[in-house]
Design an enzyme around this catalytic site. Structure first.
Site, PDB file in Angstrom:
ATOM      1  N   LYS A 318       0.777  -1.233  -0.091  1.00  0.00           N
ATOM      2  CA  LYS A 318       0.037   0.051   0.124  1.00  0.00           C
ATOM      3  C   LYS A 318       1.008   1.224  -0.049  1.00  0.00           C
ATOM      4  O   LYS A 318       1.878   1.311   0.516  1.00  0.00           O
ATOM      5  CB  LYS A 318      -0.955  -0.183   1.180  1.00  0.00           C
ATOM      6  CG  LYS A 318      -2.028  -1.103   0.959  1.00  0.00           C
ATOM      7  CD  LYS A 318      -3.322  -0.936   1.486  1.00  0.00           C
ATOM      8  CE  LYS A 318      -4.114  -1.865   1.296  1.00  0.00           C
ATOM      9  NZ  LYS A 318      -5.362  -2.269   2.113  1.00  0.00           N
ATOM     10  N   ARG A 353      -3.576 -10.223   4.787  1.00  0.00           N
ATOM     11  CA  ARG A 353      -4.172 -10.011   3.330  1.00  0.00           C
ATOM     12  C   ARG A 353      -3.081  -9.631   2.371  1.00  0.00           C
ATOM     13  O   ARG A 353      -2.479  -8.421   2.514  1.00  0.00           O
ATOM     14  CB  ARG A 353      -5.213  -9.384   3.097  1.00  0.00           C
ATOM     15  CG  ARG A 353      -5.929  -9.188   1.691  1.00  0.00           C
ATOM     16  CD  ARG A 353      -7.070  -8.296   1.474  1.00  0.00           C
ATOM     17  NE  ARG A 353      -7.604  -8.561   0.297  1.00  0.00           N
ATOM     18  CZ  ARG A 353      -7.059  -7.603  -0.937  1.00  0.00           C
ATOM     19  NH1 ARG A 353      -6.362  -6.780  -0.583  1.00  0.00           N
ATOM     20  NH2 ARG A 353      -7.799  -7.873  -2.185  1.00  0.00           N
TER      21      ARG A 353
HETATM   22  C1  9MG Z   1     -10.168  -5.631  -1.526  1.00  0.00           C
HETATM   23  N1  9MG Z   1      -9.233  -5.325  -0.556  1.00  0.00           N
HETATM   24  C2  9MG Z   1      -8.121  -4.083  -0.769  1.00  0.00           C
HETATM   25  N2  9MG Z   1      -7.494  -3.894   0.367  1.00  0.00           N
HETATM   26  C3  9MG Z   1      -8.079  -4.671   1.408  1.00  0.00           C
HETATM   27  C4  9MG Z   1      -7.890  -4.630   2.860  1.00  0.00           C
HETATM   28  O1  9MG Z   1      -6.906  -3.988   3.167  1.00  0.00           O
HETATM   29  N3  9MG Z   1      -8.793  -5.470   3.377  1.00  0.00           N
HETATM   30  C5  9MG Z   1      -9.721  -6.179   2.762  1.00  0.00           C
HETATM   31  N4  9MG Z   1     -10.518  -6.846   3.711  1.00  0.00           N
HETATM   32  N5  9MG Z   1     -10.115  -6.223   1.526  1.00  0.00           N
HETATM   33  C6  9MG Z   1      -9.031  -5.381   0.879  1.00  0.00           C
END
Ligand code: 9MG
Length: 382
Positions: A318, A353
């Site tokens: 990010k 994630r």
């Molecule tokens: C789809 N998506 C993109 N970034 C995300 C994040 O930080 N958390 C979740 N749950 N979905 C995300």
């Protein structure tokens, strides 16, 4: 023993400035470790991490007051100051075991869950359309399974800042072949969508988890779509929508505002028939937040355990990572992604994630080995 009863940021200081109006109570576990074993130590989410200190936060109309102290002193203070019930409810929610999607409930000492990202989109910020074609997305998913992903998160609409929306039919066309192939290969798949019809189609095709960056507010039918299934649901916080969310985001207190929003969404889900134990929460790093908001949320992440749900964190590649470093491109942010991910795990996050499954798995194995006291003599026992 008790050195936290005087001065600013202490319980005595709190007594002096905690107003008399209604206040919401939060507890932020401090010093989480699996090496803490005292009469006072409490498990985070059933363990193995424990804590015996916390920050007590009371937030009312005039703002928030805070004190860091031992759990026993916080409990006594709350009993004497009319906050016994709220304290008990929050501490119980923090400590209660919870079912984590993607984790075998019977597993002894389970590692945190890794959710691998598959963007079946032409315009994602992080992989720039590398997996837009179904065959490439499927191969990528199979590769992540081999590398140790517990869940594969399949999405057909980009949520990067400024992204244009995609019609649900277009989204279904993108994700369905990928979900079918990956579930046929035995994967646990989550569907990353904010559209009810996409949720329904994905679940019918074998997806087992709903991941909604709008916390089931993006489509008037999505609460019902989730409620009529029995799938676990990830509720993520986002301020605004992807096209506009980075336009001057503003909070009174980012971690607490996000926590309150998620608490409201949990109640809305429960009222709609989604059982509380199906819900995972996510503060939505990068979604309507400045670099300072993101770092403050990550620093104070443990406050979210008071919601009583598993905690999912997405920091991978990010932009705040580039902003904190040298402005690296998304694909060159692996080091910062691992650092932020491990920091989240240290605060008890249960699911990460990520784009880079093999590297995350390796970092996690080393982090667990060097931070775990479970097999050592230096654990702090009574
Ligand atoms: C789809 N998506 C993109 N970034 C995300 C994040 O930080 N958390 C979740 N749950 N979905 C995300």
């Amino acid at each position: 023993m008790v050195d936290d009863t005087e001065g600013p940021g202490t319980l005595r200081g709190l007594s002096a400035c905690a107003g008399h109006g209604p206040a919401r109570l939060y507890l932020r576990p401090l010093g989480l470790s699996d090496g803490i074993w005292g009469p006072d130590a409490r498990p985070l989410a059933g363990g193995p991490l424990r804590f015996d200190r916390a920050e007590l936060i009371l937030r009312g109309p005039d703002g928030a007051v805070r004190a860091a102290a031992q759990l026993a002193d916080i409990e006594n203070w709350c009993r004497s100051n009319g906050h016994a019930d709220a304290h008990e409810a929050c501490l119980s929610a923090i400590c209660a075991p919870r079912a984590v999607p993607g984790r075998d409930p019977g597993a002894d000492d389970p590692p945190p869950v890794i959710m691998g990202i598959i963007n079946v989109t032409p315009d994602s910020f992080s992989d720039g359309g590398d997996f837009f074609e179904a065959r490439r997305a499927i191969d990528h998913g199979l590769g992540m399974l081999e590398q140790g992903a517990d869940i594969l998160d399949v999405g057909g609409e980009s949520t990067r800042p400024g992204a244009d929306p995609v019609s649900p039919d277009e989204e279904i066309g993108r994700v369905l072949p990928v979900i079918e192939a990956l579930t046929a290969a035995g994967a646990t798949v989550s569907i990353d969508t904010r559209h009810a019809s996409v949720m329904r189609a994905a679940l019918a095709a074998g997806a087992g988890i709903i991941n909604d960056v709008t916390a089931l507010t993006g489509d008037p039918d999505s609460l019902a779509a989730a409620a009529e299934s029995d799938a676990p649901v990830v509720l993520m916080h986002m301020r605004g929508e992807p096209r506009t969310m980075q336009t001057a985001p503003d909070y009174d207190d980012a971690p607490l505002d996000v926590c309150d929003h998620l608490a409201g969404r949990i109640e809305a889900c429960v009222a709609a028939g989604i059982a509380r134990d199906r819900i995972t929460v996510d503060p939505g790093i990068g979604f309507g937040k400045t670099v300072e908001h993101n770092t403050e949320i990550l620093r104070k992440l443990a406050v979210f355990h008071g919601l009583g749900c598993p905690l999912l964190i997405g920091v991978s590649r990010k932009s705040f990572i580039g902003a904190l470093s040298r402005g690296e491109r998304a694909k060159d942010r692996l080091g910062g992604s691992l650092a932020a991910g491990l920091a989240a795990l240290s605060q008890g996050a249960q699911i990460l994630r990520v784009h880079d499954v093999a590297e995350t798995r390796q970092a996690m194995a080393v982090w667990r080995a060097v931070t775990s006291h479970r097999l050592e003599n230096d654990a702090i026992r009574p």
